[in-house]
Design a protein around this motif. Sequence first.
Motif, mmCIF file in Angstrom:
data_model
loop_
_atom_site.group_PDB
_atom_site.id
_atom_site.type_symbol
_atom_site.label_atom_id
_atom_site.label_comp_id
_atom_site.label_asym_id
_atom_site.label_seq_id
_atom_site.Cartn_x
_atom_site.Cartn_y
_atom_site.Cartn_z
ATOM 1 N N VAL A 96 0.823 -1.202 0.000
ATOM 2 C CA VAL A 96 0.000 0.000 0.000
ATOM 3 C C VAL A 96 0.861 1.258 0.000
ATOM 4 C CG1 VAL A 96 -1.748 1.307 1.261
ATOM 5 C CG2 VAL A 96 -1.887 -1.195 1.150
ATOM 6 N N ALA A 97 1.990 1.214 0.704
ATOM 7 C CA ALA A 97 2.875 2.380 0.764
ATOM 8 C C ALA A 97 3.391 2.752 -0.615
ATOM 9 C CB ALA A 97 4.046 2.092 1.713
ATOM 10 N N TRP A 98 3.670 1.760 -1.454
ATOM 11 C CA TRP A 98 4.148 2.033 -2.804
ATOM 12 C C TRP A 98 3.072 2.742 -3.624
ATOM 13 C CZ3 TRP A 98 7.405 -2.557 -5.120
ATOM 14 C CH2 TRP A 98 8.468 -2.827 -4.256
ATOM 15 N N ILE A 99 1.833 2.343 -3.425
ATOM 16 C CA ILE A 99 0.727 2.940 -4.193
ATOM 17 C C ILE A 99 0.604 4.426 -3.872
ATOM 18 C CG2 ILE A 99 -1.762 2.907 -4.578
ATOM 19 C CD1 ILE A 99 -1.687 -0.104 -4.021
ATOM 20 N N ILE B 246 1.764 8.446 -6.121
ATOM 21 C CA ILE B 246 0.929 9.613 -6.408
ATOM 22 C C ILE B 246 1.785 10.803 -6.836
ATOM 23 C CG2 ILE B 246 -0.618 11.319 -5.379
ATOM 24 C CD1 ILE B 246 -1.770 9.105 -3.647
ATOM 25 N N ILE B 247 2.945 10.974 -6.205
ATOM 26 C CA ILE B 247 3.797 12.130 -6.512
ATOM 27 C C ILE B 247 4.326 12.070 -7.944
ATOM 28 C CG2 ILE B 247 5.904 13.356 -5.900
ATOM 29 C CD1 ILE B 247 5.456 12.509 -3.012
ATOM 30 N N PHE C 202 1.481 12.599 -10.390
ATOM 31 C CA PHE C 202 1.077 13.998 -10.548
ATOM 32 C C PHE C 202 2.039 14.732 -11.483
ATOM 33 C CE2 PHE C 202 1.772 18.414 -9.155
ATOM 34 C CZ PHE C 202 0.527 18.943 -9.436
ATOM 35 N N ILE C 203 3.347 14.491 -11.305
ATOM 36 C CA ILE C 203 4.344 15.171 -12.141
ATOM 37 C C ILE C 203 4.184 14.764 -13.603
ATOM 38 C CG2 ILE C 203 6.812 15.367 -12.620
ATOM 39 C CD1 ILE C 203 7.314 15.162 -9.624
ATOM 40 N N ILE C 204 3.964 13.478 -13.851
ATOM 41 C CA ILE C 204 3.775 13.010 -15.230
ATOM 42 C C ILE C 204 2.512 13.608 -15.833
ATOM 43 C CG2 ILE C 204 3.269 10.966 -16.627
ATOM 44 C CD1 ILE C 204 5.120 9.393 -14.795
ATOM 45 N N THR C 205 1.457 13.717 -15.027
ATOM 46 C CA THR C 205 0.216 14.328 -15.518
ATOM 47 C C THR C 205 0.446 15.771 -15.937
ATOM 48 O OG1 THR C 205 -1.109 12.916 -14.063
ATOM 49 C CG2 THR C 205 -2.163 14.901 -14.928
#
Length: 469
Positions: A192-195, A199-200, A203-206
Amino acid sequence: MQIPRSLQPGRLLRQDIKHLRLRYVSDWTIFNQLIFASAVYVFFTNLLPGITFASDLYVLTGKQWGTIEVVLKVFSLLNSIIYFHKAVQELQRAHDNLSFAAFLYAIIGAIGTMLVAIFLSTAEKWRPLFHRYVRMGLAEYAAAISIIIFIGMPRVGELASLDRTTLHVSTSFKPSHPDRTVFFVQFWHLPVAWIFAAIIPGFIITVLFFFDHEVSSIICTIDRYGTKKPSGFAWDIILLGITTTLCGVLGIPPANGLLPQAPLHSESLMHSEKEEILISVDGEEKVEHREVRRVYEQRWSAFLHACAILIFVSPPFQHILGLTPTSVLAGLFMFMGEQSLSVNPILYRFFYLLTPASELPALPEDVRSYRGIHSYTLAQIIITIAIFIVTLTKAAPAFPVLIIILVPIRLLLMNKVWRRETLRFVDAWACRKGTPEDDKDLFAGGVNEKESLNPRVADAALQSAEGQT
């Protein structure tokens, strides 16, 4: 209360789907040798750089991603400056791994690949030398011809005895990491920690993809290319989201990177055609024929180059790619950098910095002098160099955020440093039907949002505002 059109969810997507239905059939009805040549050119300028980046990823990701993953989804870097840097990196590797004689030939091969491609790309101007179709063929296949020449040259005569470095390619159709057997990530088994940690970078890729696609769509639809068909930005973003999701499931790099391949693709599709326009002569309307330059708006070139890339996923064809010396790739990088810079107005404004004031071309009446243009150009160059330096550090993943920050700086701060006429002059080439300064003039003239949607009203208001300045 009526919801403003700008806040209606799905409005742009519905509009794009409507436009897609209207233009889709016509996108497949145009095909000729120029379109095929464009597909070949885009194939080389996407696949070979992608394999080079794969060698970097193979090391940086602990052998998780390699050639096979990148060929499945080719990507590019942000701008042409980075291409020149990649060329230098390839030559540095040649210096570290080859004998001195082989390194000297690597430099000759790189510069030769670039110069021959540039020379052949001007073949249509060689008139009356050769037949017209010969000149067209040389110009349209310039990069491919140059690459093939310099792939074969080091295997002839005394050059064959020199050591060389070639592209690293996969030998089988399976993931690069030895612990993976299939292209599928069992994401439900991930901690779960990897998931949450993902997110960071997600977000940057988005942010990067939104920026990349928006800028690419603007550059590829400027007046220079004479595009007529409606765009489909919202539809493209939906497709990009789907493909990025599939990349995550398959365990391959998320890929988009339209800069600078997108404008290079458009340049390769430029052609001349006759256009009829109505003119008024002594109160009588007459039809006048004039020659214009525009691109072929079609899907064949993208489809064919994508099919070719999928074919070269197979090990036999990857073996063929493995014959390419890295010096040839360095030359291709330099050629791509030169081609993208050659159509960028920043290059010409940089030359203006070195030109005596008496030799500078005349400016529009509302632009007072070159002083503001020169300072704006220097600011652009300094910012570009600063962002490029960031990409060389551990903070490189954050560079899309830096670029996005430049948007409010341009809209809110730069108009306090430079006159709006200067900003309008330097930015008009990359804006769709105007600049932010035009919008301010338009609304200052008393046009509301609803009226601004009417092109006639907007144009009239803008001309009036410009007349008052």
